[in-house]
Write an enzyme that holds these catalytic residues in place. Structure first.
Site, PDB file in Angstrom:
ATOM      1  N   GLU A  42       0.803 -13.339  12.603  1.00  0.00           N
ATOM      2  CA  GLU A  42       1.193 -12.103  13.280  1.00  0.00           C
ATOM      3  C   GLU A  42       1.013 -10.947  12.297  1.00  0.00           C
ATOM      4  O   GLU A  42       1.275 -11.088  11.095  1.00  0.00           O
ATOM      5  CB  GLU A  42       2.657 -12.179  13.731  1.00  0.00           C
ATOM      6  CG  GLU A  42       2.947 -13.300  14.714  1.00  0.00           C
ATOM      7  CD  GLU A  42       2.253 -13.115  16.053  1.00  0.00           C
ATOM      8  OE1 GLU A  42       2.176 -11.961  16.517  1.00  0.00           O
ATOM      9  OE2 GLU A  42       1.790 -14.114  16.625  1.00  0.00           O
ATOM     10  N   TRP A  62       2.817   7.952  -2.513  1.00  0.00           N
ATOM     11  CA  TRP A  62       4.252   8.151  -2.775  1.00  0.00           C
ATOM     12  C   TRP A  62       4.434   9.025  -4.018  1.00  0.00           C
ATOM     13  O   TRP A  62       5.254   9.935  -4.033  1.00  0.00           O
ATOM     14  CB  TRP A  62       4.916   6.790  -2.951  1.00  0.00           C
ATOM     15  CG  TRP A  62       6.405   6.821  -3.110  1.00  0.00           C
ATOM     16  CD1 TRP A  62       7.349   6.745  -2.127  1.00  0.00           C
ATOM     17  CD2 TRP A  62       7.136   6.893  -4.352  1.00  0.00           C
ATOM     18  NE1 TRP A  62       8.612   6.782  -2.660  1.00  0.00           N
ATOM     19  CE2 TRP A  62       8.512   6.871  -4.036  1.00  0.00           C
ATOM     20  CE3 TRP A  62       6.764   6.980  -5.688  1.00  0.00           C
ATOM     21  CZ2 TRP A  62       9.505   6.928  -5.005  1.00  0.00           C
ATOM     22  CZ3 TRP A  62       7.747   7.044  -6.662  1.00  0.00           C
ATOM     23  CH2 TRP A  62       9.101   7.014  -6.316  1.00  0.00           C
ATOM     24  N   ASP A 109       0.828  -1.202   0.000  1.00  0.00           N
ATOM     25  CA  ASP A 109       0.000   0.000   0.000  1.00  0.00           C
ATOM     26  C   ASP A 109       0.865   1.256   0.000  1.00  0.00           C
ATOM     27  O   ASP A 109       1.936   1.283   0.607  1.00  0.00           O
ATOM     28  CB  ASP A 109      -0.907  -0.014   1.240  1.00  0.00           C
ATOM     29  CG  ASP A 109      -2.013   1.023   1.161  1.00  0.00           C
ATOM     30  OD1 ASP A 109      -2.309   1.502   0.052  1.00  0.00           O
ATOM     31  OD2 ASP A 109      -2.580   1.356   2.215  1.00  0.00           O
ATOM     32  N   TRP A 160     -11.053  -2.900  -9.050  1.00  0.00           N
ATOM     33  CA  TRP A 160     -11.701  -2.588 -10.333  1.00  0.00           C
ATOM     34  C   TRP A 160     -12.491  -1.282 -10.241  1.00  0.00           C
ATOM     35  O   TRP A 160     -12.808  -0.662 -11.263  1.00  0.00           O
ATOM     36  CB  TRP A 160     -12.643  -3.722 -10.744  1.00  0.00           C
ATOM     37  CG  TRP A 160     -11.956  -5.006 -11.073  1.00  0.00           C
ATOM     38  CD1 TRP A 160     -11.915  -6.138 -10.311  1.00  0.00           C
ATOM     39  CD2 TRP A 160     -11.199  -5.313 -12.260  1.00  0.00           C
ATOM     40  NE1 TRP A 160     -11.186  -7.119 -10.941  1.00  0.00           N
ATOM     41  CE2 TRP A 160     -10.739  -6.644 -12.137  1.00  0.00           C
ATOM     42  CE3 TRP A 160     -10.869  -4.582 -13.410  1.00  0.00           C
ATOM     43  CZ2 TRP A 160      -9.965  -7.263 -13.122  1.00  0.00           C
ATOM     44  CZ3 TRP A 160     -10.088  -5.202 -14.393  1.00  0.00           C
ATOM     45  CH2 TRP A 160      -9.650  -6.520 -14.241  1.00  0.00           C
ATOM     46  N   ARG A 181      -0.556   8.943 -10.005  1.00  0.00           N
ATOM     47  CA  ARG A 181      -0.556   7.738  -9.184  1.00  0.00           C
ATOM     48  C   ARG A 181       0.181   6.569  -9.841  1.00  0.00           C
ATOM     49  O   ARG A 181       0.874   5.802  -9.170  1.00  0.00           O
ATOM     50  CB  ARG A 181      -1.994   7.321  -8.879  1.00  0.00           C
ATOM     51  CG  ARG A 181      -2.733   8.241  -7.922  1.00  0.00           C
ATOM     52  CD  ARG A 181      -4.184   7.797  -7.750  1.00  0.00           C
ATOM     53  NE  ARG A 181      -4.283   6.408  -7.338  1.00  0.00           N
ATOM     54  CZ  ARG A 181      -4.181   5.994  -6.076  1.00  0.00           C
ATOM     55  NH1 ARG A 181      -3.959   6.876  -5.108  1.00  0.00           N
ATOM     56  NH2 ARG A 181      -4.295   4.726  -5.776  1.00  0.00           N
ATOM     57  N   LEU A 211      11.935 -20.519  -3.420  1.00  0.00           N
ATOM     58  CA  LEU A 211      10.897 -19.640  -2.882  1.00  0.00           C
ATOM     59  C   LEU A 211       9.648 -19.775  -3.740  1.00  0.00           C
ATOM     60  O   LEU A 211       9.751 -19.877  -4.967  1.00  0.00           O
ATOM     61  CB  LEU A 211      11.374 -18.179  -2.911  1.00  0.00           C
ATOM     62  CG  LEU A 211      10.348 -17.092  -2.529  1.00  0.00           C
ATOM     63  CD1 LEU A 211      10.038 -17.152  -1.039  1.00  0.00           C
ATOM     64  CD2 LEU A 211      10.858 -15.705  -2.925  1.00  0.00           C
ATOM     65  N   HIS A 270       3.007   3.172  -8.907  1.00  0.00           N
ATOM     66  CA  HIS A 270       2.878   1.730  -9.169  1.00  0.00           C
ATOM     67  C   HIS A 270       4.126   1.202  -9.867  1.00  0.00           C
ATOM     68  O   HIS A 270       4.612   0.108  -9.558  1.00  0.00           O
ATOM     69  CB  HIS A 270       1.644   1.457 -10.024  1.00  0.00           C
ATOM     70  CG  HIS A 270       0.350   1.769  -9.333  1.00  0.00           C
ATOM     71  ND1 HIS A 270       0.039   1.276  -8.080  1.00  0.00           N
ATOM     72  CD2 HIS A 270      -0.710   2.528  -9.719  1.00  0.00           C
ATOM     73  CE1 HIS A 270      -1.161   1.720  -7.728  1.00  0.00           C
ATOM     74  NE2 HIS A 270      -1.632   2.478  -8.699  1.00  0.00           N
TER      75      HIS A 270
END
Length: 241
Positions: free
Chosen positions: A202, A20, A15, A64, A28, A126, A32
């Protein structure tokens, strides 16, 4: 930090991209694009630390509702990142999985997703889950629907439905249980993400905006996790024995 204190499965709600960008006088979507670097550093850190599974919330089923131009840019960015990053992931022994309802994505994007998953299917260092058009409630509903179909067809009896069989039909079945959820951007909510899987995870909230989430920020979250006592319903004295 001992190996036992490293979370096996970490999920991140990425988020703060838009804020930023706004802080820098940009649109915006600039944020991203900048956030892709944080994805790379998070994957690098996870591999380095021996984390088994990293699940990133890239696009929720509610996203959306954002402006059409922003959604369009996000889709194109998703295609671009899949194309540019999959070879890097494969080279680093990372298995890529995209989880969510892919029915709303165009055929070209779905094809690219399937090709990336197939290329990396045998990798073991991973598991990187990208949650796209994903919602926690959707995940629970689609699992329930699959179980209902099996009961209806006689494949199983309703009495056989328990937590284990239900979990087997969720998007992250077969992977390590979620240990740690991180949310960047200063908000303290889970936003319909991994609702089933969050049962004993957590939670860690940081004010760092996603493009500012470096390996050092990730390390702070893991250090905080390692300092916690996880009791899973037991008393602290029982856990310490």
């Amino acid at each position: 930090m001992s190996s036992q204190s490293i979370p096996r499965h970490v999920a991140i709600i990425m988020d703060g991209n838009g804020r930023w960008a706004k802080q820098r006088g940009k649109i915006r979507t600039f944020g991203h694009k900048a956030g892709v670097d944080s994805v790379r550093s998070s994957v690098t850190y996870a591999r380095k630390k021996g984390i088994q599974v990293l699940t990133l919330f890239a696009f929720s089923s509610e996203n959306w509702n954002r402006p059409a131009d922003e959604v369009g840019v996000l889709m194109e960015l998703f295609k671009l990142v899949l194309k540019s990053e999959v070879k890097r992931l494969h080279k680093n022994d990372v298995r890529l999985k995209v989880v969510g309802d892919l029915s709303r994505f165009d055929e070209k994007l779905v094809t690219r997703i399937r090709e990336a998953e197939a290329m990396t299917a045998g990798n073991q260092s991973l598991v990187l889950n990208i949650a796209a058009n994903y919602g926690g409630r959707w995940d629970i509903v689609q699992a329930a629907r699959q179980l209902a179909d099996k009961v209806k067809s006689g494949e199983m009896d309703s009495a056989q439905i328990d937590e284990t069989s239900f979990d087997a039909h969720t998007s992250l079945s077969g992977l390590a249980d979620l240990d740690l959820l991180i949310r960047t951007g200063g908000e303290s909510r889970v936003s319909n993400f991994l609702l089933w899987q969050l049962a004993y995870a957590e939670l860690y909230f940081t004010s760092a905006l996603w493009p500012d989430f470096t390996e050092q920020e990730f390390e702070l979250a893991v250090a905080d996790f390692s300092a916690r006592q996880r009791r899973f319903g037991k008393t602290g004295e029982q856990v310490e024995v």
